[in-house]
Design a protein around this motif. Structure first.
Motif, PDB file in Angstrom:
ATOM      1  N   LEU A 181       0.809  -1.222   0.000  1.00  0.00           N
ATOM      2  CA  LEU A 181       0.000   0.000   0.000  1.00  0.00           C
ATOM      3  C   LEU A 181       0.846   1.277   0.000  1.00  0.00           C
ATOM      4  O   LEU A 181       0.558   2.193  -0.780  1.00  0.00           O
ATOM      5  CB  LEU A 181      -0.983  -0.004   1.163  1.00  0.00           C
ATOM      6  N   ALA A 185       0.704   4.315  -2.797  1.00  0.00           N
ATOM      7  CA  ALA A 185      -0.130   5.373  -2.211  1.00  0.00           C
ATOM      8  C   ALA A 185       0.050   6.728  -2.868  1.00  0.00           C
ATOM      9  O   ALA A 185      -0.724   7.646  -2.614  1.00  0.00           O
ATOM     10  CB  ALA A 185       0.138   5.476  -0.711  1.00  0.00           C
ATOM     11  N   VAL A 430      -6.121   3.680  -2.827  1.00  0.00           N
ATOM     12  CA  VAL A 430      -5.270   3.021  -1.826  1.00  0.00           C
ATOM     13  C   VAL A 430      -5.598   3.529  -0.429  1.00  0.00           C
ATOM     14  O   VAL A 430      -5.667   2.739   0.536  1.00  0.00           O
ATOM     15  CB  VAL A 430      -3.779   3.261  -2.154  1.00  0.00           C
TER      16      VAL A 430
END
Length: 442
Positions: A181, A185, A430
């Motif tokens: 992530l 991001a 995200v």
């Protein structure tokens, strides 16, 4: 006889002018460039480097162009490691991290980059000029193909990182939350910072305790994405069928009335282009005020695309934006790359997190998102090389600055709009996904 002898002497003199005297860095002869560098060094040593924009540009432009030139002429770097773009970033990071560039100039540059909006200025020019310079029909067809490719590639990368994390004993949840992530991001400010706040709220911790666990993945992912883009560009040159050489998809069956025009550069129009770009950026910020979870860049892209598709911007102003984009890209790209290295890439933070599991997971993310985006991109009618770089690697970079570095390393800066589109829209998704997964996988 004497005339012949004179001609021979002139030829010999011309030969002697080659080498050292013939080298030019950004249009400046090497001796003159060295004089400018000496002036910069003396100013820094005496503590007389001007503050703000003047001193910052002196450092960034002179060092950036020098490092960019060196990287483009180093045998291994120029062929396999991204050439001037990658060398410029890391050379700048090295001199800042190890104190070769004193703390005063580093602080001046960092403030200029983070507080004065230097990168916003650069990216706004690129987004506006690149979108308005595209064919209308091609923009429409490419956008509806590009966004699904980017999202599918990101989903595949997330699942693969989690699966590999399970295999190597790092855990599915930890691998997804703290490697996958943050890499997708959208950088530090728009990605890791809000993501750390989301995690901290769910875990009952302070965000400062979380962000140090997220930044290394974003930083290493950015480094690998830059090098990966350079390698894909190099390898892709041997497969012309899969390479658009800067075009994201074939222009077949696209109207030709909007063919690229030869523009006669005009100083006044470049100034108009500046105002056009700044105005679009301000519109993005206005909409961001009302919808803060969507980045200003994303709104800016949407607005410029709408203006291009609906043809509400007169050709004169489109040309102005294209000219200004060309001016900024050709003259400030090495400076921006140097700024990334000095102000945003902390090599110490990166080095502290380099255990084998972390490296394997970062490589997994890069490889998966590249391969999937290339394959899915081909199915959706995109050139695989361009799809791998924009829908894939740019979604593992550090936001706008990372996109600039990735595209510069692959010599595809004209694709900045698509890179930002996937990066910002994907980054927003995200953050939303992270708010759910942190409660499930913690």
């Amino acid at each position: 006889m004497s005339e012949k002898s004179s001609n021979l002497k002139d030829i010999q003199a011309d030969k002697e002018k080659t080498g050292f005297w013939s080298i030019k860095i950004s249009g400046i002869s090497l001796p003159m460039y060295l004089i400018m560098l000496v002036i910069l060094i003396v100013s820094i040593k005496l503590g007389k480097l001007p503050g703000g924009i003047l001193g910052s540009l002196a450092v960034l432009v002179l060092l950036g162009n020098l490092f960019h030139y060196i990287g483009n002429h180093l045998p291994i770097f120029k062929s396999y490691l991204g050439g001037g773009a990658v060398f410029c970033i890391f050379a700048s990071a090295l001199i800042a991290t190890f104190g070769i560039l004193p703390a005063g100039p580093v602080k001046t540059v960092t403030s200029f980059v983070n507080d004065a909006g230097f990168l916003d200025f650069y990216i706004a020019a690129l987004i506006t000029g690149s979108i308005l310079g595209m064919k209308r029909d091609l923009l429409l067809k490419a956008s509806v193909r590009f966004i699904p490719v980017a999202f599918i590639s990101m989903a595949a990368s997330l699942l693969m990182v989690g699966f590999v994390g399970m295999l190597i004993g790092h855990g599915f949840g930890k691998s997804v939350l703290y490697v996958s992530l943050p890499m997708m991001a959208g950088g530090i400010g728009a990605g890791c910072v809000p993501l750390s706040g989301i995690y901290a709220s769910a875990l009952g911790k302070h965000s400062s305790d979380i962000i140090s666990q997220l930044i290394p993945a974003s930083a290493l992912g950015n480094v690998l994405a830059i090098i990966g883009a350079a390698l894909i560009s190099k390898i892709g040159a041997h497969f012309p069928k899969y390479n658009g050489y800067g075009a994201i998809m074939k222009a077949d069956n696209v109207e030709t009335k909007d063919e690229k025009r030869e523009l006669k550069l005009d100083v006044i129009q470049m100034g108009v282009g500046l105002l056009v770009s700044v105005s679009f950026f301000m519109l993005g910020n206005i909409l961001n005020y009302f919808v803060p979870h969507v980045h200003a860049y994303a709104f800016m892209i949407i607005i410029v695309v709408i203006c291009k598709v609906t043809n509400i911007i007169p050709k004169y102003y489109e040309d102005c934006a294209i000219m200004f984009n060309s001016l900024i890209m050709k003259n400030l790209t090495p400076a921006v790359l140097s700024a990334i290295g000095i102000a945003l890439l902390n090599l110490n933070v990166l080095a502290q997190s380099l255990n084998w599991q972390f490296i394997v997971l970062c490589f997994t993310s890069i490889l998966t998102i590249s391969i999937v985006s290339g394959f899915i991109g081909k199915l959706f009618g995109l050139y695989p090389v361009e799809s791998m770089i924009t829908a894939g690697l740019c979604n593992n970079s550090m936001g706008g600055t990372g996109n600039v570095a990735v595209l510069s390393a692959s010599n595809r800066m004209e694709l900045i709009a698509f890179a930002q589109m996937g990066n910002r829209l994907g980054g927003a998704i995200v953050l939303i996904l992270g708010s759910f997964l942190i409660r499930i996988l913690k």
